[in-house]
Design a protein around this motif. Structure first.
Motif, mmCIF file in Angstrom:
data_model
loop_
_atom_site.group_PDB
_atom_site.id
_atom_site.type_symbol
_atom_site.label_atom_id
_atom_site.label_comp_id
_atom_site.label_asym_id
_atom_site.label_seq_id
_atom_site.Cartn_x
_atom_site.Cartn_y
_atom_site.Cartn_z
ATOM 1 N N MET A 169 0.819 -1.213 0.000
ATOM 2 C CA MET A 169 0.000 0.000 0.000
ATOM 3 C C MET A 169 0.857 1.269 0.000
ATOM 4 N N SER A 170 2.076 1.218 0.610
ATOM 5 C CA SER A 170 2.924 2.407 0.615
ATOM 6 C C SER A 170 3.325 2.789 -0.800
ATOM 7 N N GLN A 171 3.575 1.764 -1.635
ATOM 8 C CA GLN A 171 3.906 2.019 -3.041
ATOM 9 C C GLN A 171 2.740 2.691 -3.748
ATOM 10 N N LEU A 172 1.532 2.228 -3.480
ATOM 11 C CA LEU A 172 0.328 2.812 -4.062
ATOM 12 C C LEU A 172 0.161 4.258 -3.618
ATOM 13 N N PHE A 173 0.421 4.503 -2.341
ATOM 14 C CA PHE A 173 0.312 5.842 -1.776
ATOM 15 C C PHE A 173 1.269 6.793 -2.488
ATOM 16 N N SER A 174 2.508 6.357 -2.677
ATOM 17 C CA SER A 174 3.499 7.192 -3.353
ATOM 18 C C SER A 174 3.116 7.433 -4.802
ATOM 19 N N LEU A 175 2.647 6.393 -5.476
ATOM 20 C CA LEU A 175 2.325 6.515 -6.893
ATOM 21 C C LEU A 175 1.169 7.480 -7.120
ATOM 22 N N THR A 176 0.130 7.391 -6.335
ATOM 23 C CA THR A 176 -1.016 8.284 -6.521
ATOM 24 C C THR A 176 -0.619 9.742 -6.301
ATOM 25 N N ALA A 177 0.238 9.989 -5.302
ATOM 26 C CA ALA A 177 0.699 11.356 -5.049
ATOM 27 C C ALA A 177 1.615 11.838 -6.165
ATOM 28 N N PHE A 178 2.473 10.960 -6.651
ATOM 29 C CA PHE A 178 3.389 11.278 -7.752
ATOM 30 C C PHE A 178 2.606 11.671 -8.997
ATOM 31 N N VAL A 179 1.607 10.868 -9.342
ATOM 32 C CA VAL A 179 0.783 11.131 -10.520
ATOM 33 C C VAL A 179 -0.019 12.422 -10.341
ATOM 34 N N ARG A 180 -0.528 12.649 -9.166
ATOM 35 C CA ARG A 180 -1.299 13.864 -8.918
ATOM 36 C C ARG A 180 -0.452 15.117 -9.152
ATOM 37 N N ASP A 181 0.800 15.097 -8.679
ATOM 38 C CA ASP A 181 1.637 16.291 -8.786
ATOM 39 C C ASP A 181 2.146 16.521 -10.202
ATOM 40 N N PHE A 182 2.365 15.459 -10.972
ATOM 41 C CA PHE A 182 2.897 15.624 -12.329
ATOM 42 C C PHE A 182 1.796 15.721 -13.390
ATOM 43 N N LEU A 183 0.641 15.101 -13.128
ATOM 44 C CA LEU A 183 -0.414 15.076 -14.147
ATOM 45 C C LEU A 183 -1.697 15.786 -13.711
ATOM 46 N N GLY A 184 -1.837 16.054 -12.425
ATOM 47 C CA GLY A 184 -3.071 16.662 -11.941
ATOM 48 C C GLY A 184 -4.242 15.707 -11.953
ATOM 49 N N ILE A 185 -3.968 14.395 -11.850
ATOM 50 C CA ILE A 185 -5.003 13.358 -11.883
ATOM 51 C C ILE A 185 -5.101 12.684 -10.520
ATOM 52 N N GLU A 186 -6.299 12.544 -10.012
ATOM 53 C CA GLU A 186 -6.530 11.825 -8.759
ATOM 54 C C GLU A 186 -6.877 10.374 -9.094
ATOM 55 N N LEU A 187 -5.940 9.470 -8.859
ATOM 56 C CA LEU A 187 -6.173 8.057 -9.142
ATOM 57 C C LEU A 187 -6.956 7.397 -8.019
#
Length: 265
Positions: free
Chosen positions: A1-19
């Motif tokens: 889940m920590s990997q998922l947490f990091s990925l969603t935040a990473f995508v949000r900051d670079f793409l502006g998408i809430e996964l």
């Protein structure tokens, strides 16, 4: 889940998408492969609207822009099952982290697939994108603010002298376990080099150096440029740790003593 947490935040900051995803696949492949070259993705995630691909490129090869375009298109074509509707079910976003930098020395570069009119206005038909992220060239003034800390953290993780106390966001701290260079085994590093030509790498480095010499108005000449290219390639190979000093000397054309001196630096 920590990997998922990091990925969603990473995508949000670079793409502006809430996964809104539950799982992340690693080392994703298609069986059977699409096209003549099998695509393999470091991280691969989906929700109901988006397919996210994240690839970490530790070695700088001349074709990485084309190669990740191929990977991106494979993830796009995999969704088209018949000719009745070519619109894919999911939007595809590929984020490529170029940890060794690129010859253009740009912090962020993007391939935007949306068609545009002659005035440069997007038509809003196709949302797929590829973003190339080069932490080495982070620009304090021009790089979008939300990307700063991610890129600093990635670059920090590569010199193996991480100051984790410098990073306050928990999702930023978790990215270290994802990017760490020691998670790539010597066998994997060697395989990465087996797939490509050393001569192509040397040629690209040499071309960059010659361009720099010309741009800066120096007159060092071709011989010095070639020596600098050999030295830069040797440094890259030493940092990977997949070849012995003797092998690096053979590949680069440097003497063993020169390679050992670089290793001691």
């Amino acid at each position: 889940m920590s990997q998922l947490f990091s990925l969603t935040a990473f995508v949000r900051d670079f793409l502006g998408i809430e996964l809104e995803i539950n799982t992340v696949e690693t080392d994703k492949t298609y069986d059977p492969p699409l096209g003549r070259v099998a695509a393999k993705f470091d991280l691969y995630a989906e929700d109901k609207k988006n397919r996210i691909i994240v690839d970490i490129q530790h070695v700088r090869f001349p074709d990485h822009y084309h190669r990740f375009l191929h990977y991106h298109c494979a993830a796009l074509l995999e969704q088209v099952v018949n000719s009745s509707d070519y619109r894919p079910r999911l939007k595809i976003f590929t984020l490529v982290v170029l940890t060794s930098g690129n010859k253009h020395k740009t912090d962020l570069a993007m391939i935007d697939f949306d068609p545009k009119d002659l005035q440069g206005n997007s038509l809003g038909e196709i949302e797929h994108k590829i973003i190339y992220i080069c932490p080495k060239y982070l620009n304090k003034n021009l790089t979008p603010h939300q990307c700063h800390e991610w890129m600093e953290a990635i670059e920090d993780s590569l010199d193996e002298q991480i100051e984790e106390s410098h990073y306050t966001r928990p999702e930023i701290q978790q990215i270290f376990s994802l990017i760490e260079t020691d998670q790539i085994t010597p066998q994997e590093r060697a395989k990465m080099f087996d797939e490509y030509s050393y001569e192509a790498i040397k040629a690209e480095i040499k071309q960059e150096i010659k361009a720099e010499i010309k741009q800066e108005g120096f007159q060092q000449g071709l011989k010095e440029g070639e020596q600098k290219a050999k030295t830069e390639l040797a440094r890259q190979l030493l940092s990977l740790g997949s070849l012995t000093e003797v092998q690096i000397a053979q590949v680069t054309g440097l003497s063993l003593e020169q390679v050992k001196a670089l290793a001691a630096c």
